[in-house]
Design a protein around this motif. Structure first.
Motif, mmCIF file in Angstrom:
data_model
loop_
_atom_site.group_PDB
_atom_site.id
_atom_site.type_symbol
_atom_site.label_atom_id
_atom_site.label_comp_id
_atom_site.label_asym_id
_atom_site.label_seq_id
_atom_site.Cartn_x
_atom_site.Cartn_y
_atom_site.Cartn_z
ATOM 1 N N LEU A 59 -1.663 -0.369 -15.801
ATOM 2 C CA LEU A 59 -2.393 0.439 -15.143
ATOM 3 C C LEU A 59 -4.092 -0.304 -15.161
ATOM 4 O O LEU A 59 -5.039 0.205 -15.519
ATOM 5 N N ALA A 60 -3.870 -1.603 -14.655
ATOM 6 C CA ALA A 60 -5.342 -2.396 -14.714
ATOM 7 C C ALA A 60 -5.898 -2.495 -13.406
ATOM 8 O O ALA A 60 -5.222 -2.829 -12.258
ATOM 9 N N GLY A 61 -7.245 -2.551 -13.300
ATOM 10 C CA GLY A 61 -7.913 -2.756 -11.843
ATOM 11 C C GLY A 61 -7.713 -1.432 -10.944
ATOM 12 O O GLY A 61 -7.791 -0.458 -11.492
ATOM 13 N N SER A 62 -7.880 -1.470 -9.792
ATOM 14 C CA SER A 62 -7.864 -0.487 -8.999
ATOM 15 C C SER A 62 -6.463 0.028 -8.411
ATOM 16 O O SER A 62 -5.916 -1.022 -8.144
ATOM 17 N N PHE A 63 -6.363 1.213 -8.105
ATOM 18 C CA PHE A 63 -5.064 1.392 -7.407
ATOM 19 C C PHE A 63 -4.719 0.880 -5.956
ATOM 20 O O PHE A 63 -3.750 0.532 -5.642
ATOM 21 N N GLU A 64 -6.170 0.587 -5.123
ATOM 22 C CA GLU A 64 -5.693 0.013 -4.035
ATOM 23 C C GLU A 64 -5.236 -1.425 -4.244
ATOM 24 O O GLU A 64 -4.336 -1.829 -3.419
ATOM 25 N N ASN A 65 -5.733 -2.367 -5.198
ATOM 26 C CA ASN A 65 -5.167 -3.466 -5.394
ATOM 27 C C ASN A 65 -3.740 -3.511 -5.596
ATOM 28 O O ASN A 65 -2.818 -4.250 -5.308
ATOM 29 N N TYR A 66 -3.328 -2.568 -6.633
ATOM 30 C CA TYR A 66 -1.972 -2.347 -6.932
ATOM 31 C C TYR A 66 -1.195 -2.104 -5.821
ATOM 32 O O TYR A 66 -0.046 -2.642 -5.781
ATOM 33 N N TRP A 67 -1.653 -1.094 -5.233
ATOM 34 C CA TRP A 67 -0.738 -0.487 -3.972
ATOM 35 C C TRP A 67 -0.535 -1.737 -2.934
ATOM 36 O O TRP A 67 0.486 -1.934 -2.182
ATOM 37 N N ASN A 68 -1.771 -2.446 -2.758
ATOM 38 C CA ASN A 68 -1.604 -3.656 -1.645
ATOM 39 C C ASN A 68 -0.628 -4.721 -2.105
ATOM 40 O O ASN A 68 0.120 -5.287 -1.402
ATOM 41 N N GLY A 69 -0.446 -4.646 -3.215
ATOM 42 C CA GLY A 69 0.501 -5.610 -3.942
ATOM 43 C C GLY A 69 2.143 -5.082 -3.882
ATOM 44 O O GLY A 69 3.087 -6.093 -4.019
ATOM 45 N N ARG A 70 2.370 -3.718 -3.400
ATOM 46 C CA ARG A 70 3.696 -3.417 -3.098
ATOM 47 C C ARG A 70 4.145 -3.912 -1.707
ATOM 48 O O ARG A 70 3.464 -4.372 -0.916
ATOM 49 N N GLY A 71 5.346 -3.683 -1.637
ATOM 50 C CA GLY A 71 6.055 -4.130 -0.543
ATOM 51 C C GLY A 71 5.551 -3.181 0.856
ATOM 52 O O GLY A 71 5.221 -2.079 0.677
ATOM 53 N N LYS A 72 5.390 -4.118 2.041
ATOM 54 C CA LYS A 72 5.113 -3.352 3.246
ATOM 55 C C LYS A 72 5.641 -2.224 3.540
ATOM 56 O O LYS A 72 5.304 -1.142 4.054
ATOM 57 N N ASN A 73 7.186 -2.439 3.529
ATOM 58 C CA ASN A 73 8.111 -1.416 3.956
ATOM 59 C C ASN A 73 7.966 0.114 3.143
ATOM 60 O O ASN A 73 7.880 1.173 3.454
ATOM 61 N N LEU A 74 7.682 -0.027 1.614
ATOM 62 C CA LEU A 74 7.263 1.145 0.865
ATOM 63 C C LEU A 74 6.071 1.735 1.347
ATOM 64 O O LEU A 74 5.839 2.957 1.685
ATOM 65 N N ARG A 75 4.899 1.143 1.626
ATOM 66 C CA ARG A 75 3.747 1.615 1.804
ATOM 67 C C ARG A 75 3.947 2.234 3.216
ATOM 68 O O ARG A 75 3.375 3.492 3.538
ATOM 69 N N ALA A 76 4.308 1.676 4.223
ATOM 70 C CA ALA A 76 4.498 2.083 5.504
ATOM 71 C C ALA A 76 5.445 3.426 5.622
ATOM 72 O O ALA A 76 5.223 4.419 6.314
ATOM 73 N N ASN A 77 6.447 3.368 4.808
ATOM 74 C CA ASN A 77 7.507 4.555 5.012
ATOM 75 C C ASN A 77 6.903 5.839 4.258
ATOM 76 O O ASN A 77 6.957 6.893 4.775
#
Length: 342
Positions: free
Chosen positions: A141-159
């Protein structure tokens, strides 16, 4: 080093003192372990304590597993083995002195479900062998959630974005509720039990319920943690419908998800657990209270969409004599080959 054994019923104050000195996992705290003994002990478990230079340096809950075989008491509700030792102590001498002290005599001792982040995996050889158990995952849990979330797969975020948009269009309000008070635990465990009892676990008899051993365990354990501000129960709601829950414990460094359940009546094109996880992770990153989020269960496909931080839990077998280790290894090898014969 000298080990002593007494019947395990009530953990002594020294367990809590050693836990504090070791800065050990919350899954080895008195609040976690005592209810395990109360609800799942059979009366055949022993508390083993190791003294050195006038102080207790290691403790464990152990039980006989068969002729000449002993292991840690390992109920299904405990993700790691119930073994405490002071940092800096070598594992092999502790196991050697324990095997010598066990009645029988003991030919084999199994140290089960070890976490390499807590107890580095020892080198094999002589009387000691290790065996991989399961892979488990965590999120730093380091840094910002936005940086972490942008590192997740595009399909997960879009879904998940699509699911939230659909629910918003249908006028379904999404709400994350987090309970910390001991007085809120009983109702939360009852809610959790209703979710599990309506799903597939009900058929196997493994569901948590307010009136069974599992329900009593989780209520007593979580009340203990909440009394000292170290328990969290997450509920996720679609409007007035409870659709997902997490039962968690924590310490200064981490929050651990022990149990997760969801409402299986929710349509299959919606993922209440993942929607809850996204909002909970955002909150954890924003609060900055913990260094990591731990799952401790076997890595599933969905874990790999949330993190690439995976490690392998392991077992240790310690044998009274090296020849037993060699014979056991040969037997295991032959058994494995037999099961793979085409």
């Amino acid at each position: 080093m000298k080990w002593s054994l007494v019947k395990a019923a009530q953990l002594p104050a020294e367990w809590a003192a050693l836990h504090a000195r070791c800065q050990a996992s919350p899954m080895l705290a008195v609040e976690f372990v005592q209810p395990l003994i109360t609800e799942f002990g059979t009366g055949r478990q022993y508390l083993a304590s190791c003294a050195h230079d006038g102080r207790t340096v290691a403790m464990a809950l152990v039980e006989a597993r068969g002729r000449g075989s002993w292991a840690l008491f390992q109920p299904a509700q405990a993700p790691i083995g119930l073994w405490l030792q002071e940092s800096g102590l070598a594992l092999e001498p502790l196991l050697a002195s324990l095997v010598a002290a066990l009645p029988g005599p003991a030919l084999l001792f199994g140290l089960t479900q070890c976490d390499p982040d807590l107890l580095p995996r020892p080198a094999e050889g002589g009387k000691l062998r290790t065996l991989s158990y399961i892979d488990t995952a965590k999120i730093t849990l380091a840094g910002s959630f936005e940086n972490y979330w942008n590192g997740r797969g595009k399909n997960l975020r879009a879904n998940l974005k699509k699911q939230r948009a659909r629910l918003d269009k249908e006028g379904v309000a999404l709400r994350l509720q987090v309970s910390h008070l001991p007085g809120e635990v009983a109702a939360a465990v009852a809610d959790y039990g209703r979710l599990e009892s309506a799903g597939w676990k009900a058929g196997g008899g493994t569901a948590v319920a307010a009136d069974n051993a599992q329900g009593r365990y989780y209520q007593a354990m979580l009340e203990g943690f909440c009394r000292r501000g170290a328990g969290s129960i997450y509920r996720y709601w679609f409007g007035e419908q409870l659709v997902a829950m997490d039962l968690c414990i924590e310490d200064a460094a981490q929050i651990i998800v022990l149990k997760t359940s969801y409402d299986e009546s929710v349509p299959g094109n919606l993922s209440p657990t993942l929607l809850m996880r996204e909002q909970a992770c955002r909150q954890l990153f924003d609060e900055g209270r913990f260094a990591r989020l731990e799952f401790y269960g076997k890595v599933m496909e969905w874990h790999t969409r949330w993190t690439d931080e995976v490690r392998t839990l392991y077992h240790v077998n310690y044998y009274r004599w090296p020849v037993l280790a060699r014979l056991h290894a040969r037997w295991q090898s032959r058994t494995l080959k037999a099961h793979h014969v085409p």
